[in-house]
Design a protein around this motif. Structure first.
Motif, PDB file in Angstrom:
ATOM      1  N   ASP A  81      -9.576  39.780 -36.011  1.00 25.99           N
ATOM      2  CA  ASP A  81      -8.524  38.489 -35.709  1.00 25.99           C
ATOM      3  C   ASP A  81      -8.182  37.349 -36.750  1.00 25.99           C
ATOM      4  O   ASP A  81      -9.134  37.348 -36.670  1.00 25.99           O
ATOM      5  CB  ASP A  81      -9.129  37.966 -34.611  1.00 25.99           C
ATOM      6  CG  ASP A  81      -7.666  37.731 -34.042  1.00 25.99           C
ATOM      7  OD1 ASP A  81      -7.124  36.735 -34.488  1.00 25.99           O
ATOM      8  OD2 ASP A  81      -7.833  36.748 -32.647  1.00 25.99           O
ATOM      9  N   GLN A  82      -7.367  38.130 -37.253  1.00 28.00           N
ATOM     10  CA  GLN A  82      -7.596  37.210 -39.201  1.00 28.00           C
ATOM     11  C   GLN A  82      -7.499  35.347 -38.400  1.00 28.00           C
ATOM     12  O   GLN A  82      -8.109  34.153 -38.915  1.00 28.00           O
ATOM     13  CB  GLN A  82      -6.527  37.522 -39.814  1.00 28.00           C
ATOM     14  CG  GLN A  82      -6.593  36.482 -40.559  1.00 28.00           C
ATOM     15  CD  GLN A  82      -7.505  36.881 -42.120  1.00 28.00           C
ATOM     16  OE1 GLN A  82      -7.552  37.935 -41.693  1.00 28.00           O
ATOM     17  NE2 GLN A  82      -8.401  35.908 -42.706  1.00 28.00           N
ATOM     18  N   ASP A  83      -6.859  34.783 -36.998  1.00 30.05           N
ATOM     19  CA  ASP A  83      -6.205  33.516 -37.526  1.00 30.05           C
ATOM     20  C   ASP A  83      -8.017  32.685 -36.388  1.00 30.05           C
ATOM     21  O   ASP A  83      -8.299  31.916 -36.702  1.00 30.05           O
ATOM     22  CB  ASP A  83      -4.834  33.407 -35.551  1.00 30.05           C
ATOM     23  CG  ASP A  83      -4.071  33.843 -36.532  1.00 30.05           C
ATOM     24  OD1 ASP A  83      -3.526  33.759 -37.463  1.00 30.05           O
ATOM     25  OD2 ASP A  83      -2.997  34.648 -35.453  1.00 30.05           O
ATOM     26  N   ALA A  84      -8.686  33.423 -35.634  1.00 26.25           N
ATOM     27  CA  ALA A  84      -9.856  32.956 -35.885  1.00 26.25           C
ATOM     28  C   ALA A  84     -10.329  33.457 -35.962  1.00 26.25           C
ATOM     29  O   ALA A  84     -11.534  32.382 -36.335  1.00 26.25           O
ATOM     30  CB  ALA A  84     -10.199  34.300 -34.049  1.00 26.25           C
ATOM     31  N   GLN A  85     -10.862  33.761 -36.964  1.00 28.00           N
ATOM     32  CA  GLN A  85     -11.097  33.736 -38.761  1.00 28.00           C
ATOM     33  C   GLN A  85     -11.457  32.901 -39.345  1.00 28.00           C
ATOM     34  O   GLN A  85     -12.475  32.048 -39.569  1.00 28.00           O
ATOM     35  CB  GLN A  85     -11.233  35.546 -39.219  1.00 28.00           C
ATOM     36  CG  GLN A  85     -12.245  36.799 -38.582  1.00 28.00           C
ATOM     37  CD  GLN A  85     -12.041  37.618 -39.582  1.00 28.00           C
ATOM     38  OE1 GLN A  85     -11.752  37.621 -40.631  1.00 28.00           O
ATOM     39  NE2 GLN A  85     -11.899  38.987 -39.226  1.00 28.00           N
ATOM     40  N   GLU A  86     -10.096  32.668 -39.679  1.00 26.50           N
ATOM     41  CA  GLU A  86      -9.924  31.369 -40.026  1.00 26.50           C
ATOM     42  C   GLU A  86     -10.318  30.297 -39.472  1.00 26.50           C
ATOM     43  O   GLU A  86     -10.708  28.905 -39.990  1.00 26.50           O
ATOM     44  CB  GLU A  86      -7.617  30.767 -39.988  1.00 26.50           C
ATOM     45  CG  GLU A  86      -7.872  32.017 -41.218  1.00 26.50           C
ATOM     46  CD  GLU A  86      -6.081  31.800 -41.078  1.00 26.50           C
ATOM     47  OE1 GLU A  86      -5.607  31.164 -40.773  1.00 26.50           O
ATOM     48  OE2 GLU A  86      -5.511  33.318 -42.172  1.00 26.50           O
ATOM     49  N   ILE A  87     -10.024  29.950 -38.264  1.00 27.48           N
ATOM     50  CA  ILE A  87     -10.635  29.174 -36.974  1.00 27.48           C
ATOM     51  C   ILE A  87     -12.100  28.980 -37.762  1.00 27.48           C
ATOM     52  O   ILE A  87     -12.464  27.385 -37.547  1.00 27.48           O
ATOM     53  CB  ILE A  87     -10.057  28.896 -35.612  1.00 27.48           C
ATOM     54  CG1 ILE A  87      -8.840  28.818 -35.437  1.00 27.48           C
ATOM     55  CG2 ILE A  87     -11.424  27.975 -34.549  1.00 27.48           C
ATOM     56  CD1 ILE A  87      -8.191  29.172 -34.464  1.00 27.48           C
ATOM     57  N   ILE A  88     -12.734  30.393 -37.561  1.00 25.54           N
ATOM     58  CA  ILE A  88     -13.702  30.105 -37.297  1.00 25.54           C
ATOM     59  C   ILE A  88     -14.898  29.286 -39.118  1.00 25.54           C
ATOM     60  O   ILE A  88     -15.769  28.750 -38.650  1.00 25.54           O
ATOM     61  CB  ILE A  88     -14.915  31.485 -37.126  1.00 25.54           C
ATOM     62  CG1 ILE A  88     -14.408  31.548 -35.508  1.00 25.54           C
ATOM     63  CG2 ILE A  88     -15.953  31.715 -37.375  1.00 25.54           C
ATOM     64  CD1 ILE A  88     -14.508  33.511 -36.134  1.00 25.54           C
ATOM     65  N   GLN A  89     -13.960  29.417 -40.242  1.00 24.99           N
ATOM     66  CA  GLN A  89     -14.336  29.476 -41.183  1.00 24.99           C
ATOM     67  C   GLN A  89     -14.266  27.705 -41.374  1.00 24.99           C
ATOM     68  O   GLN A  89     -14.924  27.200 -41.994  1.00 24.99           O
ATOM     69  CB  GLN A  89     -13.746  30.304 -42.386  1.00 24.99           C
ATOM     70  CG  GLN A  89     -13.836  31.187 -42.738  1.00 24.99           C
ATOM     71  CD  GLN A  89     -15.031  31.416 -43.419  1.00 24.99           C
ATOM     72  OE1 GLN A  89     -15.535  31.430 -43.807  1.00 24.99           O
ATOM     73  NE2 GLN A  89     -15.893  32.833 -41.959  1.00 24.99           N
ATOM     74  N   VAL A  90     -13.128  27.266 -40.773  1.00 26.15           N
ATOM     75  CA  VAL A  90     -12.743  25.898 -40.853  1.00 26.15           C
ATOM     76  C   VAL A  90     -14.187  25.376 -39.979  1.00 26.15           C
ATOM     77  O   VAL A  90     -14.412  24.377 -40.870  1.00 26.15           O
ATOM     78  CB  VAL A  90     -12.191  25.328 -40.401  1.00 26.15           C
ATOM     79  CG1 VAL A  90     -11.348  24.284 -39.864  1.00 26.15           C
ATOM     80  CG2 VAL A  90     -10.485  25.914 -40.914  1.00 26.15           C
TER      81      VAL A  90
END
Length: 124
Positions: A81-90
């Motif tokens: 889940d690329q969107d979730a991974q971006e949220i997690i990274q932020v």
């Protein structure tokens, strides 16, 4: 009468559970952070007297297994889940200092367990 109360309880509980919104990746990271802090507290309590009792060994093992399962489930849920991974990274970037301190405290405390009498009771 008791069966009616039980039925009402089950129905109410089901409605509450099913009406909750899905948990966001950020909320899940925060839940993992909380688990790490709770596990660190368990470890700190166990090493206070430099002795690990049978009960403390079981608590530590249970906490480790629970934390491992939580991380595995988290990874499985969001690995594609690329969107979730971006949220997690932020989230990680925004909370970097706090998270580093939490992880550092956890690992230092975990290593201190091995300096305690009875640490061999803990099976990883």
């Amino acid at each position: 009468m008791k069966s009616n109360l039980f039925f009402i309880f089950i129905l109410s509980f089901s409605l509450i559970v099913y009406s909750c919104k899905p948990i966001s990746p950020k909320q899940e990271v925060e839940a993992l952070r909380k688990k790490i802090v709770e596990h660190t507290d368990i470890l700190n309590k166990a090493i206070e007297d430099k002795k690990i009792t049978e009960q403390e060994a079981v608590e530590i093992e249970t906490a480790i297994i629970d934390l491992q399962k939580a991380f595995i489930q988290f990874d499985e849920k969001y690995k594609n889940d690329q969107d979730a991974q971006e949220i997690i990274q932020v989230y990680f970037k925004d909370n970097e200092v706090e998270l580093e301190k939490i992880y550092e405290d956890y690992f230092i405390t975990l290593m201190e367990v091995f300096n305690c009498e009875g640490s061999e009771k803990i099976i990883f």
